[in-house]
Write a protein that holds these residues in place. Structure first.
Motif, short mmCIF file in Angstrom:
data_model
loop_
_atom_site.label_atom_id
_atom_site.label_comp_id
_atom_site.label_asym_id
_atom_site.label_seq_id
_atom_site.Cartn_x
_atom_site.Cartn_y
_atom_site.Cartn_z
N PHE A 58 -10.84 7.75 3.67
CA PHE A 58 -10.32 6.69 2.80
C PHE A 58 -8.87 6.96 2.42
CE2 PHE A 58 -9.34 5.01 -1.38
CZ PHE A 58 -9.52 3.67 -1.16
N ASP A 59 -8.58 8.24 2.12
CA ASP A 59 -7.20 8.58 1.77
C ASP A 59 -6.23 8.23 2.89
OD1 ASP A 59 -8.00 9.43 -0.68
OD2 ASP A 59 -7.97 11.57 -0.21
N ARG A 60 -6.67 8.51 4.12
CA ARG A 60 -5.80 8.14 5.25
C ARG A 60 -5.61 6.63 5.33
NH1 ARG A 60 -8.53 12.04 8.07
NH2 ARG A 60 -9.84 10.51 9.13
N ASP A 61 -6.70 5.89 5.11
CA ASP A 61 -6.59 4.43 5.12
C ASP A 61 -5.61 3.95 4.05
OD1 ASP A 61 -8.39 4.01 7.16
OD2 ASP A 61 -10.12 3.87 5.83
N LEU A 62 -5.73 4.56 2.89
CA LEU A 62 -4.88 4.16 1.77
C LEU A 62 -3.42 4.48 2.07
CD1 LEU A 62 -5.39 2.85 -0.95
CD2 LEU A 62 -5.40 5.11 -2.00
N GLU A 63 -3.20 5.65 2.67
CA GLU A 63 -1.83 6.01 3.05
C GLU A 63 -1.26 5.03 4.05
OE1 GLU A 63 -1.17 10.10 4.36
OE2 GLU A 63 -2.19 10.74 2.54
N ASN A 119 -3.45 -7.71 4.78
CA ASN A 119 -4.67 -8.39 4.35
C ASN A 119 -5.85 -8.02 5.24
OD1 ASN A 119 -4.42 -10.30 1.99
ND2 ASN A 119 -2.59 -10.87 3.12
N GLU A 120 -5.59 -8.00 6.54
CA GLU A 120 -6.65 -7.64 7.49
C GLU A 120 -7.10 -6.20 7.26
OE1 GLU A 120 -8.03 -9.63 9.79
OE2 GLU A 120 -6.78 -11.31 9.18
N GLU A 121 -6.09 -5.34 7.13
CA GLU A 121 -6.37 -3.91 6.98
C GLU A 121 -7.14 -3.65 5.68
OE1 GLU A 121 -6.06 -1.71 9.09
OE2 GLU A 121 -6.24 0.17 7.97
N ALA A 122 -6.74 -4.31 4.60
CA ALA A 122 -7.42 -4.13 3.32
C ALA A 122 -8.87 -4.59 3.43
CB ALA A 122 -6.69 -4.92 2.22
N ALA A 123 -9.09 -5.73 4.05
CA ALA A 123 -10.46 -6.24 4.22
C ALA A 123 -11.29 -5.25 5.04
CB ALA A 123 -10.44 -7.62 4.88
N ARG A 124 -10.66 -4.70 6.07
CA ARG A 124 -11.36 -3.74 6.92
C ARG A 124 -11.75 -2.50 6.12
NH1 ARG A 124 -10.87 0.66 9.96
NH2 ARG A 124 -8.84 1.17 9.06
N SER A 149 -4.44 -4.26 -5.81
CA SER A 149 -3.07 -4.29 -6.34
C SER A 149 -2.05 -4.38 -5.21
CB SER A 149 -2.78 -3.03 -7.15
OG SER A 149 -3.44 -3.06 -8.37
N VAL A 150 -2.29 -3.63 -4.16
CA VAL A 150 -1.37 -3.67 -3.03
C VAL A 150 -1.30 -5.08 -2.44
CG1 VAL A 150 -0.98 -2.86 -0.67
CG2 VAL A 150 -1.58 -1.22 -2.45
N LEU A 151 -2.46 -5.76 -2.38
CA LEU A 151 -2.45 -7.12 -1.84
C LEU A 151 -1.63 -8.06 -2.73
CD1 LEU A 151 -6.08 -7.71 -0.54
CD2 LEU A 151 -4.04 -6.94 0.69
N ARG A 152 -1.70 -7.83 -4.05
CA ARG A 152 -0.90 -8.68 -4.95
C ARG A 152 0.58 -8.35 -4.81
NH1 ARG A 152 -3.98 -9.47 -10.63
NH2 ARG A 152 -3.05 -11.53 -10.46
N VAL A 204 -20.64 -8.07 3.27
CA VAL A 204 -20.29 -7.98 4.70
C VAL A 204 -18.99 -8.73 4.93
CG1 VAL A 204 -22.67 -7.76 5.46
CG2 VAL A 204 -21.65 -10.05 5.25
N SER A 205 -18.41 -8.54 6.14
CA SER A 205 -17.03 -8.96 6.32
C SER A 205 -16.80 -10.46 6.09
CB SER A 205 -16.52 -8.53 7.68
OG SER A 205 -17.17 -9.28 8.67
#
Lengths: 237, 237
Positions: A11-16, A66-71, A88-91, B79-80
């Motif tokens: 998750f940390d990697r995703d967040l980075e 947006n795609e990445e956040a949803a993923r 927050s990042v999306l906003r 789900v997605s």
């Protein structure tokens, strides 16, 4: 394989990755603000065209975010604090996208301004405003990365300088137009640009508030003075 | 107790709750557009004040939606496809919040317009524009609820009418100002209002695109003509 440690660091990697995307987006928007103002000042249609093309890249990064956040949300089902960071990042990204649009719209007026007589002092004033907004944006993104609520709070204060510059320009343009009707068209366009920069400042301010909320869990005091007071100006002073 | 059926219907209830909130928010924003334009036309400062107060309610619903969405995502780990619906609603809410802001800013100019001589025909034109944007918003929300991509696509077309109204007004205001410098201040404010309504139309258009994306999984064709062509107007025709 699915121990807590492993999941946390994935998750940390995703967040980075998500944070890297927003910083990249932020850097492009900063450049668009400066280049947009510069292309206007130089009446440089080619540079303006670059800003317009660059906006498509900014929009694409927002889509990607947006795609990445949803993923990430779907795969990692983050706990509420981590989820708050992602939302927050999306906003922040949505605000950046709007600022990029304003920069593009500013650049778009280069070709019409090139056909009109310059209004003394206005190019320098608009560049100063744009530079200040770009600095505010830079500090807001720094505050986000470093989780520095004080720096974000300072940005809120600085928006008042941008608002003051805008209010002063509004009055100047009104005076110019009344003194010389031939200046009306140019002043209408320049006023537009000034208002767009003032709005960018408001959006950066919203972003700074969002950063404060992310860090402290609380929105800053809502009684911050609102900047554009031209709603009340019935005549230039 | 945690069988699939149970979880699915709990999520459905959450989603219905979220949809009810966005519809409530949408209804308030529709009213703000109409009341904002009406308060301007009547120079009715009390009505304008109501629109300004109402904007706080709109903002509060957006906050509530953000909290609720975060809660649902955290608890239900949707789900997605379901996640996409929730994230779409947040983007729709962000657009609604901005439209509400524009309506508030429009209403704010009531008091200054009350001090200035009216510009013939402008009040009726602005009300027509506002009414058209409100109708577009209504249809966009209907399209969202009914998952009707055709209706949303129709909204995209109608934004061009709003843009044409705006372009016509821009030229009219320029002409007025050149013919009568005493009309400059009023025209500056009225032009502002016209531009704000045009921007509301753009935001509704973005919402309609978002609805289409939600239903079809694809963004509509990007080559839709852009409306405001005043960037290229160096003189009134």
């Amino acid at each position: 394989m699915h121990d807590k440690q492993h999941i946390a660091s994935a998750f940390d990697r995703d967040l980075e990755n998500i944070q890297a995307l927003i910083l990249k987006m932020g850097g492009l928007v900063e450049a668009a603000i400066i280049d947009g103002a510069q292309s206007l000042a130089d009446r440089d249609i080619e540079n303006a065209e670059r800003v317009r093309r660059g906006d498509k890249v900014i929009d694409a990064i927002e889509e990607q975010l947006n795609e990445e956040a949803a993923r990430v949300i779907a795969i990692r089902a983050p706990v509420s604090r981590d989820l708050r960071v992602i939302l927050s990042v999306l906003r922040l990204a949505a605000s950046l996208e709007r600022i990029g649009d304003y920069a593009k719209n500013m650049a778009k007026r280069t070709s019409v301004l090139a056909e009109l007589s310059p209004i003394e002092g206005s190019d320098a004033a608009l560049k100063r405003m744009a530079r200040e907004v770009q600095n505010m944006l830079k500090d807001t993104l720094d505050a986000f990365v470093r989780r520095d609520a004080d720096l974000a709070a300072e940005v809120l204060q600085r928006d008042q300088d941008v608002d003051q510059m805008y209010n002063a320009l509004f009055r100047e343009f009104l005076t110019h137009m009344m003194e010389d009707p031939r200046a009306i068209t140019a002043c209408m366009h320049l006023h537009f640009i000034a208002k767009n920069i003032e709005r960018m400042g408001d959006l950066v301010t919203n972003m700074a508030e969002q950063v404060i909320y992310l860090i402290t869990g609380q929105m800053p005091d809502e009684d911050r003075p609102k900047g554009d007071n031209t709603s009340y100006v019935s005549s230039p002073e």
